[in-house]
Design a protein around this motif. Sequence first.
Motif, PDB file in Angstrom:
ATOM      1  N   LEU A  18       0.984  -1.282  -0.026  1.00  0.00           N
ATOM      2  CA  LEU A  18       0.085  -0.197   0.242  1.00  0.00           C
ATOM      3  C   LEU A  18       0.912   0.936  -0.170  1.00  0.00           C
ATOM      4  O   LEU A  18       1.340   0.956   0.508  1.00  0.00           O
ATOM      5  CB  LEU A  18      -1.455   0.257   1.593  1.00  0.00           C
ATOM      6  CG  LEU A  18      -1.660  -1.260   1.785  1.00  0.00           C
ATOM      7  CD1 LEU A  18      -2.711  -0.931   2.481  1.00  0.00           C
ATOM      8  CD2 LEU A  18      -2.932  -0.896  -0.108  1.00  0.00           C
ATOM      9  N   LEU A  19       0.479   1.763  -1.276  1.00  0.00           N
ATOM     10  CA  LEU A  19       1.513   3.848  -0.922  1.00  0.00           C
ATOM     11  C   LEU A  19       0.143   4.626  -0.438  1.00  0.00           C
ATOM     12  O   LEU A  19      -1.051   4.750  -0.915  1.00  0.00           O
ATOM     13  CB  LEU A  19       2.157   3.707  -2.501  1.00  0.00           C
ATOM     14  CG  LEU A  19       2.939   2.840  -2.402  1.00  0.00           C
ATOM     15  CD1 LEU A  19       3.668   3.144  -3.981  1.00  0.00           C
ATOM     16  CD2 LEU A  19       4.297   2.622  -1.603  1.00  0.00           C
ATOM     17  N   CYS A  20       0.569   5.187  -0.399  1.00  0.00           N
ATOM     18  CA  CYS A  20      -0.365   6.545  -0.078  1.00  0.00           C
ATOM     19  C   CYS A  20      -0.639   7.709  -1.196  1.00  0.00           C
ATOM     20  O   CYS A  20       0.219   7.211  -2.329  1.00  0.00           O
ATOM     21  CB  CYS A  20       0.068   7.811   1.024  1.00  0.00           C
ATOM     22  SG  CYS A  20       1.507   9.046   0.892  1.00  0.00           S
ATOM     23  N   LYS A  52       4.402  14.377   3.438  1.00  0.00           N
ATOM     24  CA  LYS A  52       3.318  15.049   3.428  1.00  0.00           C
ATOM     25  C   LYS A  52       1.922  14.794   4.266  1.00  0.00           C
ATOM     26  O   LYS A  52       1.666  14.945   5.285  1.00  0.00           O
ATOM     27  CB  LYS A  52       2.024  15.607   2.509  1.00  0.00           C
ATOM     28  CG  LYS A  52       1.128  16.380   2.432  1.00  0.00           C
ATOM     29  CD  LYS A  52       0.465  17.062   1.101  1.00  0.00           C
ATOM     30  CE  LYS A  52      -1.223  17.475   1.534  1.00  0.00           C
ATOM     31  NZ  LYS A  52      -2.317  17.861   0.228  1.00  0.00           N
ATOM     32  N   CYS A  53       2.063  13.577   4.435  1.00  0.00           N
ATOM     33  CA  CYS A  53       1.414  12.646   4.701  1.00  0.00           C
ATOM     34  C   CYS A  53       2.338  12.259   6.513  1.00  0.00           C
ATOM     35  O   CYS A  53       1.017  12.134   7.482  1.00  0.00           O
ATOM     36  CB  CYS A  53       1.366  11.236   4.288  1.00  0.00           C
ATOM     37  SG  CYS A  53      -0.361  11.397   2.717  1.00  0.00           S
ATOM     38  N   TRP A  69      -6.408  10.034   9.702  1.00  0.00           N
ATOM     39  CA  TRP A  69      -5.369  10.783   8.592  1.00  0.00           C
ATOM     40  C   TRP A  69      -5.511   8.865   7.795  1.00  0.00           C
ATOM     41  O   TRP A  69      -4.877   9.328   6.233  1.00  0.00           O
ATOM     42  CB  TRP A  69      -4.043   9.623   9.867  1.00  0.00           C
ATOM     43  CG  TRP A  69      -2.752   9.613   9.227  1.00  0.00           C
ATOM     44  CD1 TRP A  69      -1.793  10.780   8.592  1.00  0.00           C
ATOM     45  CD2 TRP A  69      -1.729   8.866   8.962  1.00  0.00           C
ATOM     46  NE1 TRP A  69      -0.797  10.184   7.826  1.00  0.00           N
ATOM     47  CE2 TRP A  69      -0.875   9.453   8.421  1.00  0.00           C
ATOM     48  CE3 TRP A  69      -2.186   7.362   9.321  1.00  0.00           C
ATOM     49  CZ2 TRP A  69       0.060   8.407   7.774  1.00  0.00           C
ATOM     50  CZ3 TRP A  69      -1.188   6.126   8.942  1.00  0.00           C
ATOM     51  CH2 TRP A  69       0.392   7.188   8.269  1.00  0.00           C
ATOM     52  N   PHE A  70      -5.418   7.781   8.090  1.00  0.00           N
ATOM     53  CA  PHE A  70      -5.591   6.696   7.171  1.00  0.00           C
ATOM     54  C   PHE A  70      -6.245   7.050   5.976  1.00  0.00           C
ATOM     55  O   PHE A  70      -5.617   6.626   4.404  1.00  0.00           O
ATOM     56  CB  PHE A  70      -6.103   4.955   8.111  1.00  0.00           C
ATOM     57  CG  PHE A  70      -5.370   4.082   6.918  1.00  0.00           C
ATOM     58  CD1 PHE A  70      -4.327   3.631   7.122  1.00  0.00           C
ATOM     59  CD2 PHE A  70      -6.859   3.692   6.082  1.00  0.00           C
ATOM     60  CE1 PHE A  70      -4.128   2.438   6.163  1.00  0.00           C
ATOM     61  CE2 PHE A  70      -6.538   2.720   5.762  1.00  0.00           C
ATOM     62  CZ  PHE A  70      -5.190   1.953   5.896  1.00  0.00           C
ATOM     63  N   VAL A  71      -7.555   7.467   6.429  1.00  0.00           N
ATOM     64  CA  VAL A  71      -8.516   7.682   5.091  1.00  0.00           C
ATOM     65  C   VAL A  71      -7.868   8.822   3.989  1.00  0.00           C
ATOM     66  O   VAL A  71      -7.912   8.537   2.752  1.00  0.00           O
ATOM     67  CB  VAL A  71      -9.678   8.269   5.443  1.00  0.00           C
ATOM     68  CG1 VAL A  71     -10.847   8.719   4.459  1.00  0.00           C
ATOM     69  CG2 VAL A  71     -10.639   6.508   6.542  1.00  0.00           C
ATOM     70  N   SER A  72      -6.939   9.361   4.896  1.00  0.00           N
ATOM     71  CA  SER A  72      -6.712  11.208   3.886  1.00  0.00           C
ATOM     72  C   SER A  72      -5.270  10.671   3.292  1.00  0.00           C
ATOM     73  O   SER A  72      -5.334  10.803   1.813  1.00  0.00           O
ATOM     74  CB  SER A  72      -6.208  12.217   4.995  1.00  0.00           C
ATOM     75  OG  SER A  72      -5.248  12.310   5.191  1.00  0.00           O
ATOM     76  N   CYS A  73      -4.511   9.537   3.779  1.00  0.00           N
ATOM     77  CA  CYS A  73      -4.288   9.131   3.226  1.00  0.00           C
ATOM     78  C   CYS A  73      -4.525   8.405   1.529  1.00  0.00           C
ATOM     79  O   CYS A  73      -3.066   8.425   0.615  1.00  0.00           O
ATOM     80  CB  CYS A  73      -2.921   8.547   3.636  1.00  0.00           C
ATOM     81  SG  CYS A  73      -2.095   8.947   5.168  1.00  0.00           S
TER      82      CYS A  73
END
Length: 92
Positions: A18-20, A52-53, A69-73
């Motif tokens: 998984l990558l932002c 940024k994340c 935070w997880f959702v915004s990534c």
Amino acid sequence: MSKKYTECSLHGKQEIGLLCTHLAHSLLDRIPVGFHEFDDADLGRPDAWCDKCEEAEKQIETDQDQEDWFVSCDYKILCATCWDEAKELNGN
């Protein structure tokens, strides 16, 4: 736990990581955005996110903050080889 795989159009069947969204997009525009990772050992590669994340992650104080935070990534599933390319491009 069994390994999870994806069929990458460039690299064929690969384990996943998984990558932002910012790291995933850096593979397209080739602009480095920094690289941070956390290995929870459940996928082919650790979860990874950009500078940024990372700054947003430092502001987490509650479980709700962590979830937000997880959702915004906006994590994207990529094959392990694409993940490796993102790490190489963005440093560590």
